[in-house]
Write a protein that holds these residues in place. Structure first.
Motif, PDB file in Angstrom:
ATOM      1  N   LEU A   1      12.151  13.692 -75.067  1.00 16.10           N
ATOM      2  CA  LEU A   1      12.890  14.616 -74.207  1.00 16.10           C
ATOM      3  C   LEU A   1      13.631  15.641 -75.043  1.00 16.10           C
ATOM      4  O   LEU A   1      13.680  16.825 -74.699  1.00 16.10           O
ATOM      5  CB  LEU A   1      13.875  13.845 -73.327  1.00 16.10           C
ATOM      6  CG  LEU A   1      13.297  12.793 -72.383  1.00 16.10           C
ATOM      7  CD1 LEU A   1      14.407  12.229 -71.503  1.00 16.10           C
ATOM      8  CD2 LEU A   1      12.178  13.364 -71.522  1.00 16.10           C
ATOM      9  N   GLN A   2      14.223  15.197 -76.143  1.00 10.91           N
ATOM     10  CA  GLN A   2      14.920  16.122 -77.030  1.00 10.91           C
ATOM     11  C   GLN A   2      13.965  17.195 -77.546  1.00 10.91           C
ATOM     12  O   GLN A   2      14.298  18.378 -77.591  1.00 10.91           O
ATOM     13  CB  GLN A   2      15.525  15.345 -78.200  1.00 10.91           C
ATOM     14  CG  GLN A   2      16.552  14.310 -77.785  1.00 10.91           C
ATOM     15  CD  GLN A   2      16.918  13.376 -78.925  1.00 10.91           C
ATOM     16  OE1 GLN A   2      16.485  13.553 -80.049  1.00 10.91           O
ATOM     17  NE2 GLN A   2      17.705  12.361 -78.627  1.00 10.91           N
ATOM     18  N   ARG A   3      12.776  16.751 -77.939  1.00  7.97           N
ATOM     19  CA  ARG A   3      11.784  17.687 -78.475  1.00  7.97           C
ATOM     20  C   ARG A   3      11.277  18.640 -77.395  1.00  7.97           C
ATOM     21  O   ARG A   3      11.150  19.847 -77.618  1.00  7.97           O
ATOM     22  CB  ARG A   3      10.616  16.904 -79.084  1.00  7.97           C
ATOM     23  CG  ARG A   3       9.600  17.768 -79.784  1.00  7.97           C
ATOM     24  CD  ARG A   3       8.499  16.928 -80.396  1.00  7.97           C
ATOM     25  NE  ARG A   3       7.674  16.299 -79.379  1.00  7.97           N
ATOM     26  CZ  ARG A   3       6.536  15.643 -79.633  1.00  7.97           C
ATOM     27  NH1 ARG A   3       6.141  15.502 -80.895  1.00  7.97           N
ATOM     28  NH2 ARG A   3       5.834  15.105 -78.677  1.00  7.97           N
ATOM     29  N   ALA A   4      10.999  18.093 -76.214  1.00  5.88           N
ATOM     30  CA  ALA A   4      10.462  18.917 -75.132  1.00  5.88           C
ATOM     31  C   ALA A   4      11.438  20.004 -74.696  1.00  5.88           C
ATOM     32  O   ALA A   4      11.029  21.094 -74.273  1.00  5.88           O
ATOM     33  CB  ALA A   4      10.095  18.039 -73.935  1.00  5.88           C
ATOM     34  N   PHE A   5      12.731  19.723 -74.791  1.00  2.65           N
ATOM     35  CA  PHE A   5      13.736  20.692 -74.366  1.00  2.65           C
ATOM     36  C   PHE A   5      13.622  22.004 -75.136  1.00  2.65           C
ATOM     37  O   PHE A   5      13.848  23.080 -74.594  1.00  2.65           O
ATOM     38  CB  PHE A   5      15.124  20.079 -74.557  1.00  2.65           C
ATOM     39  CG  PHE A   5      16.248  20.974 -74.106  1.00  2.65           C
ATOM     40  CD1 PHE A   5      16.403  21.302 -72.770  1.00  2.65           C
ATOM     41  CD2 PHE A   5      17.160  21.482 -75.022  1.00  2.65           C
ATOM     42  CE1 PHE A   5      17.440  22.123 -72.350  1.00  2.65           C
ATOM     43  CE2 PHE A   5      18.202  22.300 -74.609  1.00  2.65           C
ATOM     44  CZ  PHE A   5      18.341  22.618 -73.276  1.00  2.65           C
ATOM     45  N   LEU A   6      13.222  21.938 -76.403  1.00  2.29           N
ATOM     46  CA  LEU A   6      13.111  23.148 -77.223  1.00  2.29           C
ATOM     47  C   LEU A   6      11.680  23.576 -77.518  1.00  2.29           C
ATOM     48  O   LEU A   6      11.409  24.755 -77.707  1.00  2.29           O
ATOM     49  CB  LEU A   6      13.837  22.952 -78.550  1.00  2.29           C
ATOM     50  CG  LEU A   6      15.280  23.428 -78.630  1.00  2.29           C
ATOM     51  CD1 LEU A   6      15.807  23.275 -80.037  1.00  2.29           C
ATOM     52  CD2 LEU A   6      15.414  24.870 -78.184  1.00  2.29           C
ATOM     53  N   LYS A   7      10.773  22.634 -77.557  1.00  2.00           N
ATOM     54  CA  LYS A   7       9.441  22.920 -78.085  1.00  2.00           C
ATOM     55  C   LYS A   7       8.726  24.027 -77.325  1.00  2.00           C
ATOM     56  O   LYS A   7       8.017  24.846 -77.907  1.00  2.00           O
ATOM     57  CB  LYS A   7       8.591  21.647 -78.084  1.00  2.00           C
ATOM     58  CG  LYS A   7       7.313  21.769 -78.907  1.00  2.00           C
ATOM     59  CD  LYS A   7       6.631  20.423 -79.042  1.00  2.00           C
ATOM     60  CE  LYS A   7       5.358  20.534 -79.858  1.00  2.00           C
ATOM     61  NZ  LYS A   7       5.599  20.971 -81.246  1.00  2.00           N
ATOM     62  N   GLN A   8       8.899  24.091 -76.006  1.00  2.00           N
ATOM     63  CA  GLN A   8       8.185  25.072 -75.198  1.00  2.00           C
ATOM     64  C   GLN A   8       8.951  26.397 -75.045  1.00  2.00           C
ATOM     65  O   GLN A   8       8.503  27.284 -74.324  1.00  2.00           O
ATOM     66  CB  GLN A   8       7.887  24.490 -73.805  1.00  2.00           C
ATOM     67  CG  GLN A   8       7.045  23.218 -73.830  1.00  2.00           C
ATOM     68  CD  GLN A   8       5.748  23.400 -74.591  1.00  2.00           C
ATOM     69  OE1 GLN A   8       5.065  24.421 -74.431  1.00  2.00           O
ATOM     70  NE2 GLN A   8       5.394  22.420 -75.422  1.00  2.00           N
ATOM     71  N   ARG A   9      10.084  26.527 -75.707  1.00  2.00           N
ATOM     72  CA  ARG A   9      10.831  27.787 -75.647  1.00  2.00           C
ATOM     73  C   ARG A   9      10.094  28.859 -76.452  1.00  2.00           C
ATOM     74  O   ARG A   9       9.320  28.547 -77.364  1.00  2.00           O
ATOM     75  CB  ARG A   9      12.238  27.596 -76.216  1.00  2.00           C
ATOM     76  CG  ARG A   9      13.008  26.439 -75.598  1.00  2.00           C
ATOM     77  CD  ARG A   9      13.615  26.781 -74.270  1.00  2.00           C
ATOM     78  NE  ARG A   9      14.323  25.639 -73.690  1.00  2.00           N
ATOM     79  CZ  ARG A   9      15.147  25.710 -72.659  1.00  2.00           C
ATOM     80  NH1 ARG A   9      15.376  26.884 -72.094  1.00  2.00           N
ATOM     81  NH2 ARG A   9      15.729  24.637 -72.176  1.00  2.00           N
TER      82      ARG A   9
END
Length: 323
Positions: A198-206
């Motif tokens: 979840l931590q990664r997904a929060f930024l990865k698609q920005r």
């Protein structure tokens, strides 16, 4: 905490605003060749861990997830860090992860040292000495031809989320169990690796431009830290602040970097008025989750909430807690 002197006391004050994008490209973006070598090395290490770890026990590696700045796509050149979270099955509770963590780390160390001996790497692979961090095992990957390196913390974790998809939102019971376990054990923040995806997904698609701005803010933060030599707010809070500034400005995929940077610095200087959090991964109206979140937000400023709602760089945590 932050003064105007701290704001401008970096090498960035001599760079013209129109040249910031070029500065990021040439000085802050990780080297492409080294990044490719690191990815290849991590693929080998992950496969090795899945195939070799815990062969004598019932525990198996269900998945390995890369987090940290490398996993989120915000790593700085020559200064990258990453978490390699090893999810273990069939662990059935946070308590079991806590009780058996030392055993897991020792087995992972054994297999990493074997991998180091048996496989050839295009980068230098070095397992760090024991006991640097009782929660994790560290190793580094270094370039043969430059100063670039990535330091990894390998963390064993209970796979509480299961299969995480793009629109995934955990069942509230996951957080209820987490809150109760952390309060019972007195170990808030102990299980944040379980929520790495979840931590990664929060930024990865920005968008890439936002990630470049985050790199610039991180570079500025490191320079301030070197110059001031004192305790500063955690870096991840400034990364979240950058995301907030971008969202507030309209979520544009292309923007003027200098204006974005200035906005972040202005927010930093007015930190006493800030209290920001995201709730896309949980329901703040839940009868257990909601009150816990409010207690976290009421903590003294810069006493950063470490859990049990996932903490560093996590869309479930407060940016700057305060009343």
């Amino acid at each position: 905490m932050w003064s105007l002197q701290a704001i401008v006391a970096t090498d960035l004050q001599v760079i013209p605003a129109k040249d910031l994008d070029r500065f990021i490209e040439h000085h802050l973006l990780p080297d492409t060749a080294f990044r490719t070598q690191v990815k290849q090395a991590i693929d080998i290490i992950c496969s090795f861990l899945k195939e070799r770890c815990f062969l004598r026990d019932r525990v198996r590696v269900s998945k390995v997830v890369k987090g940290g700045s490398s996993g989120k796509g915000t790593a700085l050149k020559d200064r990258s860090d990453a978490d390699l979270v090893v999810f273990l099955s069939p662990l059935i509770s946070f308590q079991e992860q806590f009780d058996r963590r030392g055993e897991f780390i020792q087995e992972i160390r054994t297999q990493l040292e074997a991998c180091q001996q048996e496989r050839r790497f295009t980068v230098n692979f070095e397992v760090q000495p024991k006991f640097r961090n009782p929660r994790a095992l560290s190793f580094t990957l270094k370039s043969h031809s430059s100063q670039a390196e990535v330091e990894f913390d390998v963390l064993p974790a209970y796979d509480v989320l299961g299969q995480v998809t793009e629109s995934y939102r955990p069942d509230p019971d996951v957080y209820v169990r987490l809150i109760r376990e952390c309060e019972r054990l007195g170990k808030e923040g102990e299980f944040s690796p379980c929520f790495t995806e979840l931590q990664r997904a929060f930024l990865k698609q920005r968008p890439a431009k936002l990630k470049s701005l985050i790199r610039l803010v991180k570079h500025w933060y490191q320079k301030c830290k070197e110059k001031l030599g004192q305790s500063l707010p955690p870096q991840y809070a400034l990364e979240l602040l950058t995301v907030y500034a971008w969202e507030r400005a309209g979520r544009e995929t292309d923007f003027i970097t200098a204006q974005g940077f200035r906005t972040v610095l202005e927010l930093v200087m007015n930190y006493q008025q800030l209290c920001i959090h995201w709730t896309q991964y949980y329901d703040s109206s839940h009868p257990v989750i909601g009150p816990y979140l409010r207690r976290q937000l009421q903590k003294p400023r810069y006493s950063v909430p470490t859990g049990p709602l996932p903490a560093p760089m996590d869309p479930g945590s407060a940016l700057v807690p305060g009343k």
